[in-house]
Design an enzyme around this catalytic site. Structure first.
Site, short mmCIF file in Angstrom:
data_model
loop_
_atom_site.label_atom_id
_atom_site.label_comp_id
_atom_site.label_asym_id
_atom_site.label_seq_id
_atom_site.Cartn_x
_atom_site.Cartn_y
_atom_site.Cartn_z
N ASP A 98 0.86 -1.18 0.00
CA ASP A 98 0.00 0.00 0.00
C ASP A 98 0.90 1.23 0.00
OD1 ASP A 98 -1.72 -2.15 0.65
OD2 ASP A 98 -3.07 -0.84 1.76
N LYS A 128 -7.00 3.39 -3.49
CA LYS A 128 -7.40 3.41 -2.08
C LYS A 128 -7.64 4.84 -1.63
CE LYS A 128 -5.38 2.09 2.43
NZ LYS A 128 -4.25 1.38 3.08
N LYS A 188 -10.32 0.25 -2.51
CA LYS A 188 -10.23 0.05 -1.07
C LYS A 188 -10.53 1.34 -0.33
CE LYS A 188 -6.96 -1.22 2.65
NZ LYS A 188 -5.60 -1.74 2.95
#
Length: 331
Positions: A167, A231, A267
């Site tokens: 991430d 995300k 996400k």
């Protein structure tokens, strides 16, 4: 509210780093990238927020709720990102990810455990042999303010220790200053560092991007750079995932697949704490991009406290009694 992006003839081919080569012309210079991103249709904030709010009012029946709870559990990236994290805490969290409710082995496992790079080995130790992935934040999380070689070393270390997913955070300062090519090149470099060993989630920190138009531009920039997931947030600022900013990401991945044939996951992270909230997001997914994204390979919740509420609601559906927080472990 227009949602379709410009429609050049795009190829689904990827370069050696895993980024779509269809955007070679658009990413040739800062100017061409700016023209492409600012050529995306503008977003009507009132219309966007009204649609997100409307979808949030949908109700579901008991049987559908049971399915939604299990689906949401299976989509969680169970997360601990604190300075006080210890190997013991991470190992306990990983054990919970595999068996969220030790009293009911029919409870699905979570999608992943998300930790800092130096905790990857501790999580991997517990998760070896399971289907739970290890995700690691990297690239100078959460601010993303470090030189590229430092960011790449961060990624390299996490992957070497066994991270299945990375991430990364974008440099919001560069993005807001209009240095889109710098942001794109960093994403592409991290994508290349991940190679075929780890999937890449690109974090925008939507609460710092000021406008929905900027969130849409960042979404396309991330996908053009080779993101496997886009995300919303780090969970470290005041405004994290909301139905509206998540809707922008969902529309972006829908349009990107329509243009390129490439599917990218989404996400939302930060601030999603209740079963009711999780169900709202699942409805948003179903109504915007459809069933293709209703799977933990394509949709995740970044959360630390959401799992406990889902477990309590699951127990209530099974037993007819509300167990309360003392019946689940404190993360």
């Amino acid at each position: 509210m227009p949602t379709n992006a410009p429609s050049p003839e795009l190829s689904t081919s990827l370069d050696q780093g895993g980024t779509p080569i269809a955007f070679a012309d658009a990413t040739a210079s800062d100017g061409s990238l700016r023209r492409f991103l600012h050529g995306l249709p503008g977003i009507d904030p009132v219309g966007l927020e009204a649609r997100a709010a409307s979808l949030g009012t949908r109700s579901i029946k008991t049987s559908a709720k049971a399915y939604a709870i299990d689906l949401a559990i299976s989509m969680i990236d169970l997360t601990t990102l604190e300075g006080a994290d210890t190997p013991g805490k991470v190992r306990a969290l990983a054990a919970k990810a595999v068996h969220p409710d030790p009293t009911d082995r029919t409870t699905p496992h979570t999608a992943a455990v998300c930790v800092y790079p130096d905790m990857v080995a501790s999580a991997k130790e517990v998760l070896k042999g399971s289907d739970v992935k290890v995700a690691s934040v990297a690239t100078a999380f959460p601010a993303g303010r470090a030189a590229l070689p430092v960011k790449l070393a961060d990624v390299r270390d996490a992957v070497a220790d066994g991270a299945d997913e990375i991430d990364m955070v974008i440099d919001r300062g560069a993005f807001l200053a209009g240095h889109y090519l710098k942001v794109y090149e960093e994403i592409a470099a991290v994508r290349a560092e991940c190679g075929d060993k780890a999937r890449l989630k690109v974090i925008f920190e939507t609460g710092e991007l000021s406008t929905y138009d900027n969130i849409r531009r960042a979404s396309w920039l991330g996908m053009m750079g080779g993101a496997d997931f886009i995300k919303t947030s780090t969970g470290k600022v005041a405004v994290n995932a909301t139905p509206a900013n998540t809707l922008v990401l969902l529309e972006a991945v829908r349009d990107f697949r329509a243009q390129t044939g490439i599917q990218v996951g989404v996400k939302p992270a930060g601030g999603i704490r209740s079963t009711k909230d999780a169900v709202k997001f699942l409805v948003l997914v179903n109504e915007t991009v459809g069933e293709d994204w209703l799977d933990n390979h394509w949709f995740r919740f970044g959360a630390s406290s959401l799992l406990n509420d889902l477990l309590m609601q699951r127990q209530k559906l099974a037993t007819g009694r509300y167990s309360g927080p003392d019946y689940v472990t404190v993360d």
